[in-house]
Write a protein that holds these residues in place. Structure first.
Motif, PDB file in Angstrom:
ATOM      1  N   GLY A  10      62.676  22.172  24.386  1.00 11.29           N
ATOM      2  CA  GLY A  10      62.878  20.879  25.025  1.00 11.29           C
ATOM      3  C   GLY A  10      64.357  20.560  25.074  1.00 11.29           C
ATOM      4  N   VAL A  11      64.765  19.756  26.038  1.00  7.79           N
ATOM      5  CA  VAL A  11      66.161  19.384  26.189  1.00  7.79           C
ATOM      6  C   VAL A  11      66.232  17.960  26.704  1.00  7.79           C
ATOM      7  N   ARG A  12      67.197  17.217  26.210  1.00  4.65           N
ATOM      8  CA  ARG A  12      67.429  15.853  26.682  1.00  4.65           C
ATOM      9  C   ARG A  12      68.667  15.847  27.570  1.00  4.65           C
ATOM     10  N   VAL A  13      68.524  15.275  28.760  1.00  3.05           N
ATOM     11  CA  VAL A  13      69.602  15.217  29.729  1.00  3.05           C
ATOM     12  C   VAL A  13      69.869  13.763  30.089  1.00  3.05           C
ATOM     13  N   ASP A  14      71.105  13.462  30.425  1.00  2.61           N
ATOM     14  CA  ASP A  14      71.454  12.138  30.915  1.00  2.61           C
ATOM     15  C   ASP A  14      70.761  11.943  32.260  1.00  2.61           C
ATOM     16  N   GLY A  15      69.703  11.167  32.269  1.00  4.99           N
ATOM     17  CA  GLY A  15      68.924  10.973  33.479  1.00  4.99           C
ATOM     18  C   GLY A  15      69.605  10.120  34.526  1.00  4.99           C
ATOM     19  N   ASN A  16      70.748   9.524  34.202  1.00  3.51           N
ATOM     20  CA  ASN A  16      71.532   8.779  35.194  1.00  3.51           C
ATOM     21  C   ASN A  16      72.659   9.632  35.755  1.00  3.51           C
ATOM     22  N   ASP A  17      72.684  10.891  35.371  1.00  5.72           N
ATOM     23  CA  ASP A  17      73.692  11.843  35.833  1.00  5.72           C
ATOM     24  C   ASP A  17      72.995  12.869  36.719  1.00  5.72           C
TER      25      ASP A  17
END
Length: 404
Positions: free
Chosen positions: A261-268
């Protein structure tokens, strides 16, 4: 009222390299990327464009973007936001029964949508208007659903974009089953970029608490299915804050099921594109599922029947407005001389034209023919369904006779 996060709830949550490396299916190149804790604002949150419009780099997910790509992302997000604002206005004027807003989530949807290849397949919820736009679905088809004159008549095979799913989380099981079918059709791991395909399932943070979603994780992991679970964590499951739903970051749940799993800046939009592209390619190559948590914020309401002022603080909204996904791309384009006023004016005019088309087109949508409901049940009409259709037709004819 949103309650503050208890101290220590997300502190100290970390997956070591040894733990990640012991999980079957994890390559050594994925341990560093998908293993560490990625708390909000932490160093491991994948980000390529800051809220201030500054380009930054990531050791695993960095990409080079052309000026045309960057301008295209900006245009996509502006038009997607216009679809959303026009639909909201139409609902307020009584032209739609309801509308599920995506305000603030444009980057998550456009980044994920543009990372797809034509042969990939999308299973959406009811809020993926930006992904639908990327797949070529006519926005008027979306409005028809919420106006109640369309049962979802766009052809999923034409755009490889499934129908909107109202049952929360059910589409993740559909996506996993479809991905397993791709494996058996021999379109995974062949090395042919025009043949290998993957599936992406969209859902929200609230849906991650559903049993269907967790069951789909189990099946996907067990069968190494080529599916990307794309969670738009907009912080609210209607009125339930994320702190009430999980004690650890959502993306870390994936490791318990046996995939990264990975967390990404969803506003980017740049980071979302890069991470989703990598996850989809991993699936196409036959390396199995990935969980992508797009950390974003729902700046609007859950739907037009919702009043978010009853349960969230205005300070939160104002803080997230400073992370607006469209504004940061505009700043970057202007600062680096990649777009001038003529470009931005042209995009705005295109958005205005789209708004006009949606307003007029929505009002002109015809009422459905009652018998058309039978046209989209099965590919071929069954004998039983034909009997039901004939019975309903006779029922309708009785009303016509009464008027004669």
């Amino acid at each position: 009222m949103r309650r503050p996060r208890p101290a220590g709830d997300l502190e100290g949550v970390h997956v070591t390299q040894q733990q990640a490396g012991e999980t079957p299916g994890f390559g050594p190149d994925l341990v560093e990327v998908f293993g560490p804790s990625q708390q909000d604002g932490g160093p491991e949150l994948v980000q390529l464009l800051t809220p201030e419009g500054e380009r930054v780099h990531h050791p695993e997910f960095d990409l080079d973007f052309s000026a045309d790509q960057l301008r295209g992302f900006y245009r996509d997000m502006v038009l997607t936001r216009r679809i959303d604002t026009e639909a909201t206005a139409l609902q307020r004027h009584g032209e739609l029964g309801i509308w599920a807003q995506l305000l603030g989530q444009e980057a998550a949807q456009i980044g994920a949508g543009r990372a797809l290849r034509p042969q990939d397949y999308v299973f959406p919820t009811y809020r993926e208007h930006g992904v639908a736009y990327c797949r070529g679905v006519n926005p008027l088809d979306l409005l028809g659903l919420f106006r109640g004159v369309d049962q979802g008549s766009w052809d999923p095979a034409e755009n490889n974009f499934g129908l909107y799913t109202i049952v929360i989380g059910a589409q993740t099981l559909h996506a996993t089953g479809y991905a397993m079918g791709m494996q058996r059709d021999g379109v995974v791991g062949t090395g042919d970029p025009d043949r290998d395909a993957a599936v992406i399932a969209h859902f929200g943070d609230g849906a991650s608490s559903q049993g269907d979603v967790n069951e789909s994780f189990i099946f996907a992991a067990s069968y190494n299915a080529p599916v990307v679970f794309f969670c738009q964590n907009n912080q609210w499951a209607i009125s339930e804050p994320i702190e009430r739903q999980t004690r650890i970051p959502l993306y870390q749940r994936a490791l318990g099921f046996g995939f990264p799993g990975v967390r990404v800046d969803g506003n980017d939009v740049l980071a979302t594109y890069a991470v989703t592209q990598a996850a989809l390619q991993r699936a196409r190559d036959g390396q199995g599922p990935t969980f992508v948590e797009a950390y974003t914020y729902r700046m609007g309401a859950h739907t037009t029947t919702d009043d978010p002022t009853r349960y969230r603080l205005s300070d939160d909204l104002e803080r997230w407005k400073l992370k607006d996904p469209i504004a940061r791309v505009e700043v970057y384009l202007r600062r680096n001389g990649l777009a001038d006023d003529d470009f931005f004016e042209a995009v705005q005019q295109e958005a205005n034209d789209l708004g006009h088309t949606l307003r007029e087109g929505c009002k002109a949508l015809p009422d459905p023919q009652p018998l058309s409901i039978f046209d989209h049940v099965f590919t071929e009409m069954t004998e039983e369904l034909e009997q039901q259709r004939e019975g309903f037709d006779a029922y309708l004819a009785s009303f016509e006779g009464a008027h004669r």
